[in-house]
Every structure is written in structure tokens, then in C-alpha cells.
Design a protein around this motif. Structure first.
Motif, PDB file in Angstrom:
ATOM      1  N   THR A   1       3.619  39.526 -18.679  1.00 15.28           N
ATOM      2  CA  THR A   1       3.914  41.563 -19.113  1.00 15.28           C
ATOM      3  C   THR A   1       2.436  41.850 -19.212  1.00 15.28           C
ATOM      4  O   THR A   1       1.173  40.944 -18.684  1.00 15.28           O
ATOM      5  N   GLY A   2       2.651  42.769 -18.669  1.00 11.63           N
ATOM      6  CA  GLY A   2       1.377  44.301 -18.375  1.00 11.63           C
ATOM      7  C   GLY A   2       1.047  44.540 -19.867  1.00 11.63           C
ATOM      8  O   GLY A   2      -0.159  45.237 -19.380  1.00 11.63           O
ATOM      9  N   ARG A   3       0.856  44.226 -20.253  1.00 12.41           N
ATOM     10  CA  ARG A   3       0.476  44.825 -21.484  1.00 12.41           C
ATOM     11  C   ARG A   3      -0.099  43.521 -22.719  1.00 12.41           C
ATOM     12  O   ARG A   3       0.818  43.207 -23.438  1.00 12.41           O
ATOM     13  N   PRO A   4      -0.895  43.496 -22.069  1.00 11.82           N
ATOM     14  CA  PRO A   4      -1.305  42.071 -22.948  1.00 11.82           C
ATOM     15  C   PRO A   4      -1.743  42.704 -24.610  1.00 11.82           C
ATOM     16  O   PRO A   4      -1.419  41.412 -25.751  1.00 11.82           O
ATOM     17  N   GLN A   5      -1.655  43.371 -24.803  1.00 17.91           N
ATOM     18  CA  GLN A   5      -1.730  43.969 -26.490  1.00 17.91           C
ATOM     19  C   GLN A   5       0.037  43.894 -27.201  1.00 17.91           C
ATOM     20  O   GLN A   5      -0.173  43.757 -28.668  1.00 17.91           O
ATOM     21  N   GLU A   6       0.933  43.258 -26.706  1.00 18.25           N
ATOM     22  CA  GLU A   6       2.234  42.742 -27.533  1.00 18.25           C
ATOM     23  C   GLU A   6       2.049  41.410 -26.668  1.00 18.25           C
ATOM     24  O   GLU A   6       2.993  40.434 -27.229  1.00 18.25           O
ATOM     25  N   ALA A   7       1.079  40.697 -27.267  1.00 21.20           N
ATOM     26  CA  ALA A   7       0.669  38.938 -27.242  1.00 21.20           C
ATOM     27  C   ALA A   7       1.908  38.896 -27.772  1.00 21.20           C
ATOM     28  O   ALA A   7       2.275  37.519 -27.990  1.00 21.20           O
ATOM     29  N   ASP A   8       0.774  39.548 -29.046  1.00 24.04           N
ATOM     30  CA  ASP A   8       1.134  38.861 -30.759  1.00 24.04           C
ATOM     31  C   ASP A   8       3.075  39.203 -30.381  1.00 24.04           C
ATOM     32  O   ASP A   8       3.743  37.919 -31.164  1.00 24.04           O
ATOM     33  N   TYR A   9       3.727  39.666 -29.677  1.00 23.87           N
ATOM     34  CA  TYR A   9       4.450  40.099 -30.490  1.00 23.87           C
ATOM     35  C   TYR A   9       5.785  39.483 -29.978  1.00 23.87           C
ATOM     36  O   TYR A   9       5.851  38.911 -30.093  1.00 23.87           O
ATOM     37  N   LEU A  10       5.204  39.240 -28.205  1.00 24.36           N
ATOM     38  CA  LEU A  10       5.492  37.418 -28.033  1.00 24.36           C
ATOM     39  C   LEU A  10       6.346  36.342 -28.352  1.00 24.36           C
ATOM     40  O   LEU A  10       7.026  35.789 -28.419  1.00 24.36           O
ATOM     41  N   ARG A  11       4.823  36.523 -29.043  1.00 22.51           N
ATOM     42  CA  ARG A  11       4.570  34.900 -29.625  1.00 22.51           C
ATOM     43  C   ARG A  11       5.909  34.730 -30.739  1.00 22.51           C
ATOM     44  O   ARG A  11       6.361  34.215 -31.484  1.00 22.51           O
ATOM     45  N   GLN A  12       5.981  36.312 -31.615  1.00 22.89           N
ATOM     46  CA  GLN A  12       6.496  35.783 -32.621  1.00 22.89           C
ATOM     47  C   GLN A  12       7.497  35.985 -32.061  1.00 22.89           C
ATOM     48  O   GLN A  12       8.694  35.273 -33.090  1.00 22.89           O
ATOM     49  N   LEU A  13       8.645  36.337 -31.127  1.00 27.23           N
ATOM     50  CA  LEU A  13       9.835  36.177 -30.431  1.00 27.23           C
ATOM     51  C   LEU A  13       9.653  35.088 -30.003  1.00 27.23           C
ATOM     52  O   LEU A  13      10.998  34.306 -29.939  1.00 27.23           O
ATOM     53  N   GLY A  14       8.766  33.792 -29.934  1.00 23.07           N
ATOM     54  CA  GLY A  14       9.162  32.720 -29.873  1.00 23.07           C
ATOM     55  C   GLY A  14       8.270  32.048 -28.413  1.00 23.07           C
ATOM     56  O   GLY A  14       8.804  31.246 -27.604  1.00 23.07           O
ATOM     57  N   ALA A  15       7.860  33.353 -27.746  1.00 25.57           N
ATOM     58  CA  ALA A  15       7.242  32.559 -26.088  1.00 25.57           C
ATOM     59  C   ALA A  15       5.512  31.866 -26.717  1.00 25.57           C
ATOM     60  O   ALA A  15       4.922  31.973 -27.534  1.00 25.57           O
ATOM     61  N   ALA A  16       5.626  30.268 -25.721  1.00 26.85           N
ATOM     62  CA  ALA A  16       4.485  29.757 -26.266  1.00 26.85           C
ATOM     63  C   ALA A  16       3.134  29.974 -25.193  1.00 26.85           C
ATOM     64  O   ALA A  16       2.181  29.429 -25.749  1.00 26.85           O
ATOM     65  N   GLU A  17       3.614  31.098 -24.352  1.00 23.77           N
ATOM     66  CA  GLU A  17       2.577  31.253 -23.261  1.00 23.77           C
ATOM     67  C   GLU A  17       2.349  32.796 -23.200  1.00 23.77           C
ATOM     68  O   GLU A  17       4.059  33.044 -22.866  1.00 23.77           O
ATOM     69  N   VAL A  18       1.747  33.686 -22.756  1.00 28.82           N
ATOM     70  CA  VAL A  18       1.452  34.613 -22.581  1.00 28.82           C
ATOM     71  C   VAL A  18       0.699  34.689 -21.102  1.00 28.82           C
ATOM     72  O   VAL A  18       0.261  34.215 -21.220  1.00 28.82           O
ATOM     73  N   ILE A  19       1.178  35.588 -20.329  1.00 30.01           N
ATOM     74  CA  ILE A  19       0.267  35.405 -18.839  1.00 30.01           C
ATOM     75  C   ILE A  19       0.473  36.759 -18.597  1.00 30.01           C
ATOM     76  O   ILE A  19       1.350  37.626 -18.831  1.00 30.01           O
ATOM     77  N   ASP A  20      -0.550  37.496 -18.071  1.00 25.51           N
ATOM     78  CA  ASP A  20      -1.283  38.576 -17.081  1.00 25.51           C
ATOM     79  C   ASP A  20       0.096  39.032 -16.161  1.00 25.51           C
ATOM     80  O   ASP A  20      -0.187  38.021 -15.793  1.00 25.51           O
ATOM     81  N   ARG A  21       0.778  40.073 -15.821  1.00 26.58           N
ATOM     82  CA  ARG A  21       2.020  39.782 -14.746  1.00 26.58           C
ATOM     83  C   ARG A  21       0.548  39.748 -13.056  1.00 26.58           C
ATOM     84  O   ARG A  21       1.254  39.584 -12.390  1.00 26.58           O
ATOM     85  N   ALA A  22      -0.004  40.705 -13.402  1.00 23.86           N
ATOM     86  CA  ALA A  22      -1.177  40.558 -12.072  1.00 23.86           C
ATOM     87  C   ALA A  22      -0.895  39.173 -12.042  1.00 23.86           C
ATOM     88  O   ALA A  22      -1.308  39.125 -10.387  1.00 23.86           O
TER      89      ALA A  22
END
Length: 333
Positions: free
Chosen positions: A185-206
Motif C-alpha cells: 500500500t502507499g498509505r502507511p497509516q493503514e498498516a493496522d487496518y490491513l493487519r486487522q484484515l489478516g495481513a502478516a506484513e505490510v510493505i510500501d508500494r514504492a
């Protein structure tokens, strides 16, 4: 009897306009079934249509909205009776046939599906075309993995554009199927949201969005890509031998600046996912997966509801990448 609707018109004098208006029922287009719409959605394609940013609309005037859920008011087709709960995704609605961002719609019976239990009309539109497309992507990957003998949990699955509508639901479906999901994602502020959905890791789209090497370190057993362009090319280049990529979007661009290397040297498979004209058996299978996997509480956590008039401003926010998850449109609010 009048109905409220978003109305797109294009004239030499006024140019391209989208307004909230009232229309008589007599203006509804031809079709075998008339539906009292309860909810629609605001997808990326809807936002393009409302703003005129891209030539999505091919006939004018037009009511946008590629999704609807509601109740049959009248039917000339034996498959549907007044009172039936139904949903509709795609089939050219909002492009060549008046869509769901209105209080009523008249459509072809062949386009309608019964609302699958236990989903409500709101639930179905919290899923919408975005979620249905995500399910088509996931099922393409699952069929590929089954043929390859790949079990859930045996590798990482990448989801690009993960904070958007397709991405959010793809993360949930894959995580609940037992896969380790990496969300881009390009929105690092959404990392917690994505982890709540089930993501094990969040990376920057860059890390994926710039031009990359034709072949890169093998990482993904599968990819759901809603972004296109360099992101899709890099995803293919870093997919493991025999893996698969399901491509369904173009948020970064329609181009595909890649080489054949991942496909002929690693046996990577690229699946193109079209949700608009997908045959009804595939639709039923996708919606069955969604109804079995997504509960109301999960959908509430990744969606918010707006009124019909709010869709005009919300379309700009969607195109600016400022909307998380799904937007449900209450057409009667």
C-alpha cells in the motif's frame, strides 16, 4: 412516480456533467425486471464515470453505478418475482445501460442473481464488484495452486493496492484460507487496518512501483494485483517458479512494462480477471465463497455508508486514493 438518481450528460453547451436529479419512472430503459434499489456502491470505475476522468461512459445520458442490490418490483421473467432479493454486478451497467446509483433500475433478467444467504443487501454492496472481483482472483489462484499441489501456508501471497476495495477483501479471503499475506500500500497509516484484515506484513508500494529488473528474487507463490503498470511487472518478476499472478486493475496504469522472462524461465502464469462479463456460473461460485467467508462484522470494519448526493464528492476522493476499503451508497438517503 419520480426517482432520485445521479445523472451524467454530455452536451456541447454544458460539457460533461454529473448531477443529482429526479427522473420519472417512464425514463427507465428497457429490461425484463424492475428493481427497487436499496444500496449501490462507489467503485473506481464509478468514480471515473462520475468525474469524466476516463471515457468509461459510452452512451449519454447515463445513470452511473456498476452494482446494485435490492428487491424486485416487477418482472416479465419467470425466474424472478416481486419481493425477491437480488444483486447485480457489471454487464455494462453505468457504461451502456443505466446503473445502480438510483432508487430504481430496470435491467435484463439474465444479469440478475438471487441475493445469496446469509448476506443482506447492505452486505452485498459492502462486497460489491470490488469484492466479487477479489473472489474471482482468489479462486483463479486457488485452482492454479490445486493443480500444482501447493498447500495454503507454503509461501507468501502478495496483494497490491491492498487498502482499496479489491485489495481489502482479497487480504481477508486469502488470510482466512490459511495463506501468509503481504499487503502492499502507499498509505502507511493503514498498516493496522490491513493487519486487522489478516495481513502478516505490510510493505510500501514504492518497493514495487518503479521500473525493475526482468527477473528478481523469487518470493511470491501468488499475487492479486489491482494496480497494473510497473507494479504488475515487478510482481511477475518476483513470483516463484510455477506461481501465478491474477491481474484485475490499473490504478497505477494500463501499461505492462515487462519481459517474457518470468513466464518462459520460471513458468509463471498470468491470469487476466474480468468481472464485468464473467459468465453466471463463475459469478455464483465467487459469491458463494464471499457469503461463506465474510460476516457482517468484518464488512462493517472495511466499509462505510454514504448517501446518493455524497457520491459526487466521494468520487474525487476515490481517484485521489483517499478512500480505505469500500463505500456503500444508500440510494434512499
Amino acid at each position: 412516480m419520480a426517482l432520485r438518481a445521479l445523472w451524467i450528460d454530455k452536451t456541447d453547451a454544458a460539457g460533461y456533467t454529473c448531477t443529482l436529479t429526479e427522473l420519472p419512472d417512464e425514463r427507465l430503459p428497457a429490461g425484463e425486471v424492475t428493481v427497487q434499489v436499496a444500496y449501490s456502491t462507489l467503485n473506481y470505475k464509478d468514480a471515473l464515470a462520475i468525474t469524466g476522468r476516463s471515457p468509461v461512459v459510452r452512451q449519454f445520458p447515463m445513470v452511473p453505478g456498476i452494482d446494485l442490490a435490492g428487491t424486485v418490483l416487477a418482472s416479465d421473467d419467470a425466474r424472478f418475482r416481486p419481493g425477491d432479493a437480488v444483486l447485480l454486478n457489471g454487464w455494462g451497467m453505468g457504461e451502456v445501460h443505466w446503473g445502480g446509483l438510483a432508487q430504481r433500475a430496470r435491467v435484463r433478467a439474465d444479469w440478475l442473481q438471487p441475493l445469496p444467504a446469509p448476506l443482506s443487501a447492505w452486505d452485498a454492496m459492502a462486497i460489491g464488484t470490488a469484492g466479487y472481483t477479489a473472489a474471482l482472483c482468489v479462486q483463479a489462484l486457488q485452482a492454479h495452486w490445486a493443480a500444482q499441489g501447493v498447500a495454503p501456508g507454503s509461501g507468501e501471497v502478495l496483494v497490491t493496492g491492498a487498502a482499496g476495495g479489491v485489495g481489502s477483501i482479497a487480504v481477508v479471503l486469502l488470510a482466512r484460507a490459511g495463506h501468509r499475506v503481504v499487503a502492499s500500500t502507499g498509505r502507511p497509516q493503514e498498516a493496522d487496518y490491513l493487519r486487522q484484515l489478516g495481513a502478516a506484513e505490510v510493505i510500501d508500494r514504492a518497493t514495487l512501483a518503479a521500473p525493475g529488473k526482468p527477473l528478481q528474487k523469487e518470493r511470491w507463490i501468488g499475487v492479486v494485483d489491482a494496480v497494473g503498470s510497473h507494479t504488475l511487472a515487478n510482481a511477475c518478476a518476483s513470483t516463484r517458479y510455477g506461481g501465478a499472478v491474477a491481474a484485475c486493475g490499473l490504478a497505477q496504469g494500463m501499461d505492462f512494462p515487462a519481459t517474457v522472462a518470468p513466464f518462459i524461465l520460471r513458468g509463471v502464469t498470468l491470469y487476466g480477471i474480468d468481472s464485468v462479463m464473467a459468465p453466471m456460473p463463475r459469478r455464483h461460485a465467487a459469491w458463494a465463497l464471499l457469503a461463506q467467508t465474510l460476516d457482517h462484522a468484518t464488512l462493517q470494519g472495511l466499509s462505510r455508508t454514504i448517501g446518493l448526493a455524497d457520491a459526487l464528492d466521494a468520487a474525487q476522493a476515490v481517484l485521489a486514493g483517499q478512500v480505505r476499503g469500500r463505500l456503500v451508497v444508500d440510494v434512499n438517503a
